[in-house]
Design an enzyme around this catalytic site. Sequence first.
Site, PDB file in Angstrom:
ATOM      1  N   GLU A 143      37.209  47.491  41.505  1.00 16.49           N
ATOM      2  CA  GLU A 143      39.104  47.449  41.597  1.00 16.49           C
ATOM      3  C   GLU A 143      39.222  48.284  42.774  1.00 16.49           C
ATOM      4  OE1 GLU A 143      39.954  46.046  37.615  1.00 16.49           O
ATOM      5  OE2 GLU A 143      40.732  47.968  38.357  1.00 16.49           O
ATOM      6  N   TYR A 167      43.141  39.195  39.274  1.00 16.61           N
ATOM      7  CA  TYR A 167      42.802  39.503  38.621  1.00 16.61           C
ATOM      8  C   TYR A 167      42.022  37.718  38.345  1.00 16.61           C
ATOM      9  CZ  TYR A 167      46.816  42.167  37.377  1.00 16.61           C
ATOM     10  OH  TYR A 167      47.572  43.337  37.107  1.00 16.61           O
ATOM     11  N   HIS A 190      48.901  48.707  36.514  1.00 19.95           N
ATOM     12  CA  HIS A 190      47.844  48.896  36.109  1.00 19.95           C
ATOM     13  C   HIS A 190      46.941  49.686  36.483  1.00 19.95           C
ATOM     14  CE1 HIS A 190      43.884  46.623  36.568  1.00 19.95           C
ATOM     15  NE2 HIS A 190      43.569  47.350  37.314  1.00 19.95           N
ATOM     16  N   LYS A 212      53.461  48.268  40.369  1.00 16.11           N
ATOM     17  CA  LYS A 212      53.592  46.931  40.344  1.00 16.11           C
ATOM     18  C   LYS A 212      54.686  46.102  41.122  1.00 16.11           C
ATOM     19  CE  LYS A 212      50.195  45.173  36.587  1.00 16.11           C
ATOM     20  NZ  LYS A 212      50.261  44.478  35.197  1.00 16.11           N
ATOM     21  N   ASN A 271      54.637  44.817  33.814  1.00 17.95           N
ATOM     22  CA  ASN A 271      54.534  45.872  33.203  1.00 17.95           C
ATOM     23  C   ASN A 271      54.683  47.309  34.480  1.00 17.95           C
ATOM     24  OD1 ASN A 271      52.188  45.613  34.325  1.00 17.95           O
ATOM     25  ND2 ASN A 271      51.624  45.483  31.651  1.00 17.95           N
TER      26      ASN A 271
END
Length: 140
Positions: A128, A51, A117, A11, A114
């Site tokens: 995905e 998302y 993913h 990320k 964080n």
Amino acid sequence: MAVQRTFSIIKPDATKRNLTGAITAKLEEAGLRVVASKRIRLTLEQAQTFYAVHKDRPFFGELTEYMTSEPIVVQVLEGEDAIAKNREVMGATNPAEAAEGTIRKEFALSIGENSVHGSDGPDTAKEEIAYFFSGLEIVG
Ligand code: UDP
């Protein structure tokens, strides 16, 4: 358990801090093989599509803005029980709750920023991967 494929994102908070190599090393040490990888920058529309499951959550706006704020690295990981193995090496969503030695414990800044993913099941892994990669880009 059979060999599986899962989808991973390094990320924005992590690419920004030059952690692509360190995070990939953790994935590889866990027995996951990187069979596809590319650095991209998401548009807001792509982040919202990716998302969409969280579209009614209070953090949706912040999350999608953040995901477009810097480049990301999208990867397909392959290995025995890859989906669960990746979730394990990632650690809990909130780094304050992540186990010692996990990516999020070591690198994540907050519950939002964080660092990684990972797909949460076989159906989402398939979806995905197909959203970001063509079959020709995945070399097992
Ligand atoms: N997230 C957030 N606030 C929250 C919960 C989640 O900003 O209270 C973000 C965080 O970046 C997380 C992502 O939304 O990784 C997706 O949430 P999910 O519950 O699917 O967690 P994950 O599968 O990434 O551990």
